[in-house]
Design an enzyme around this catalytic site. Structure first.
Site, PDB file in Angstrom:
ATOM      1  N   GLY A  90       0.781  -1.228   0.000  1.00 62.06           N
ATOM      2  CA  GLY A  90       0.000   0.000   0.000  1.00 62.06           C
ATOM      3  C   GLY A  90       0.810   1.275   0.000  1.00 62.06           C
ATOM      4  O   GLY A  90       0.262   2.368  -0.053  1.00 62.06           O
ATOM      5  N   HIS A  91       2.138   1.181   0.066  1.00 61.97           N
ATOM      6  CA  HIS A  91       2.994   2.366   0.202  1.00 61.97           C
ATOM      7  C   HIS A  91       4.123   2.308  -0.810  1.00 61.97           C
ATOM      8  O   HIS A  91       5.248   1.989  -0.443  1.00 61.97           O
ATOM      9  CB  HIS A  91       3.560   2.416   1.613  1.00 61.97           C
ATOM     10  CG  HIS A  91       4.108   3.742   2.010  1.00 61.97           C
ATOM     11  ND1 HIS A  91       5.436   4.074   1.887  1.00 61.97           N
ATOM     12  CD2 HIS A  91       3.511   4.834   2.534  1.00 61.97           C
ATOM     13  CE1 HIS A  91       5.630   5.303   2.347  1.00 61.97           C
ATOM     14  NE2 HIS A  91       4.483   5.773   2.746  1.00 61.97           N
ATOM     15  N   PHE A  92       4.004   2.542  -1.952  1.00 62.41           N
ATOM     16  CA  PHE A  92       2.876   2.950  -2.779  1.00 62.41           C
ATOM     17  C   PHE A  92       2.759   1.963  -3.921  1.00 62.41           C
ATOM     18  O   PHE A  92       3.781   1.610  -4.501  1.00 62.41           O
ATOM     19  CB  PHE A  92       3.107   4.357  -3.322  1.00 62.41           C
ATOM     20  CG  PHE A  92       3.215   5.396  -2.240  1.00 62.41           C
ATOM     21  CD1 PHE A  92       2.065   5.943  -1.680  1.00 62.41           C
ATOM     22  CD2 PHE A  92       4.447   5.808  -1.771  1.00 62.41           C
ATOM     23  CE1 PHE A  92       2.150   6.913  -0.695  1.00 62.41           C
ATOM     24  CE2 PHE A  92       4.530   6.773  -0.763  1.00 62.41           C
ATOM     25  CZ  PHE A  92       3.389   7.325  -0.221  1.00 62.41           C
TER      26      PHE A  92
ATOM     27  N   ILE B 217       7.910   2.116  -1.526  1.00 66.83           N
ATOM     28  CA  ILE B 217       9.010   2.606  -0.681  1.00 66.83           C
ATOM     29  C   ILE B 217       8.684   2.299   0.773  1.00 66.83           C
ATOM     30  O   ILE B 217       7.515   2.229   1.159  1.00 66.83           O
ATOM     31  CB  ILE B 217       9.291   4.119  -0.871  1.00 66.83           C
ATOM     32  CG1 ILE B 217       8.095   4.977  -0.483  1.00 66.83           C
ATOM     33  CG2 ILE B 217       9.731   4.410  -2.289  1.00 66.83           C
ATOM     34  CD1 ILE B 217       8.410   6.457  -0.430  1.00 66.83           C
TER      35      ILE B 217
END
Length: 140
Positions: A47-49, A54
């Site tokens: 989810g990041h990203f 990252i």
């Protein structure tokens, strides 16, 4: 077989999936060097990203805090380290899947059960984060 060293699993109260140190590379007088190899399978990357993963800055800090806890354990023997202050956090580069994150944490000062530390994290020799923090050693 776990990617985490027996020493890390024994000394840190955190456990997977909230463990951000694989192994201790080196210990010196008031300093410790640790590492975390990122596989890309870590949940936070989903989810990041999406499409450009990252490692979140807060988890970079946590990796340094856990490295600091290992340093405290080598100095004091036992107890639980609790972060009491964070200052001067500087994020300079990204940490991506496949990177090996190297954390070096140094003890700046110790007063009673308070430990004042500074940390620098690197990937391929480039600084990705620098931070100062303090912890209190709480008797368990």
């Amino acid at each position: 077989m776990s990617k985490f060293s027996a020493e890390v699993l024994e000394l840190l109260p955190q456990k997977p999936p909230f463990l951000f140190v694989d192994k201790v590379i080196e210990r010196g007088e008031g300093v410790i060097t640790t590492s975390l190899t990122l596989t890309g399978e870590e949940d936070f990357f989903m989810g990041h990203f999406p499409g450009n993963p990252i490692m979140p800055g807060v988890l970079l800090q946590e990796a340094s805090f856990q490295s600091g806890a290992l340093l405290m354990a080598s100095l004091s023997g036992k107890g639980l380290g609790v972060v009491t202050k964070v200052s001067n956090a500087k994020f300079k580069n990204f940490v991506k899947p496949g990177d090996e994150l190297i954390m070096q944490v140094s003890l700046v000062d110790q007063v009673s059960n308070a430990y004042y530390m500074k940390a620098k994290s690197t990937v391929n020799g480039k600084v990705v984060m620098a931070i100062e923090f303090s912890c209190a050693l709480i008797e368990e």
